[in-house]
Design a protein around this motif. Structure first.
Motif, PDB file in Angstrom:
ATOM      1  N   MET A   1      -3.649  -4.735   5.706  1.00 18.50           N
ATOM      2  CA  MET A   1      -3.443  -5.938   4.913  1.00 18.50           C
ATOM      3  C   MET A   1      -1.978  -6.128   4.500  1.00 18.50           C
ATOM      4  O   MET A   1      -1.504  -7.254   4.409  1.00 18.50           O
TER       5      MET A   1
ATOM      6  N   ASP B   1      -9.886 -14.653  -1.578  1.00 23.33           N
ATOM      7  CA  ASP B   1      -9.228 -14.185  -0.364  1.00 23.33           C
ATOM      8  C   ASP B   1      -8.063 -15.099  -0.027  1.00 23.33           C
ATOM      9  O   ASP B   1      -8.083 -16.292  -0.310  1.00 23.33           O
TER      10      ASP B   1
ATOM     11  N   GLN C   1     -11.268  -8.722   3.716  1.00 22.10           N
ATOM     12  CA  GLN C   1      -9.817  -8.561   3.760  1.00 22.10           C
ATOM     13  C   GLN C   1      -9.437  -7.205   3.176  1.00 22.10           C
ATOM     14  O   GLN C   1      -8.957  -7.089   2.046  1.00 22.10           O
ATOM     15  N   LYS C   2      -9.656  -6.188   3.982  1.00 21.12           N
ATOM     16  CA  LYS C   2      -9.247  -4.832   3.637  1.00 21.12           C
ATOM     17  C   LYS C   2      -8.894  -4.105   4.926  1.00 21.12           C
ATOM     18  O   LYS C   2      -9.324  -4.500   6.014  1.00 21.12           O
ATOM     19  N   ASP C   3      -8.072  -3.072   4.812  1.00 20.75           N
ATOM     20  CA  ASP C   3      -7.615  -2.331   5.984  1.00 20.75           C
ATOM     21  C   ASP C   3      -8.799  -1.909   6.843  1.00 20.75           C
ATOM     22  O   ASP C   3      -9.835  -1.466   6.323  1.00 20.75           O
TER      23      ASP C   3
END
Length: 138
Positions: free
Chosen positions: A131, A5, A104-106
């Motif tokens: 993101m 990440d 860490q994704k929309d």
């Protein structure tokens, strides 16, 4: 290959559910935590500017999955039942809330101090986190 990440910062200038709520300034996604920064200025509503505090039960929530992440730390703001009293109607305060790391994704996030709270509670809904809009910091 292991995907690592990134350190991503998202800039906002967003008021919460109530007129006297702090301004949401930034959401930072780190591999070890999620950090949310706010700016607060006192209002004319209270003599000497009033006070500020945050519930220890504050959480962020993925609006689609309803997965919740409870606050782990707060810097620059008192955690209830303690409170920070202001000295004037012109005082201000920056503060940060910390949570476990989120994927860490929309997603669409909600920041909730008190479920079904009043406009005085620091609740923010439908924060669109894409993101591609994040600024990578090293």
């Amino acid at each position: 290959m292991i995907k690592k990440d990134k350190n991503l910062v998202f800039h906002f200038n967003m008021f919460g559910d109530g007129a006297s709520n702090p301004i949401l300034l930034r959401i930072s996604l780190f591999p070890e935590s999620t950090k949310i920064d706010f700016g607060y200025t006192t209002t004319e509503k209270y003599y000497n500017g009033g006070w500020i505090k945050i519930s220890p039960n504050t959480f962020i929530e993925n609006a689609a999955s309803k997965k919740r992440y409870t606050m782990t730390n707060a810097v620059g703001i008192a955690i209830a039942p303690a409170m920070r009293n202001f000295q004037s109607k012109k005082d201000w305060q920056y503060f940060s809330l910390f949570f476990p790391p989120i994927p860490q994704k929309d997603c669409v996030l909600n920041i909730v101090e008190v479920e079904e709270g009043t406009p005085n509670d620091f609740n923010y809904y439908n924060i669109d986190l894409k993101m591609v809009d994040g600024v990578e910091i090293l």
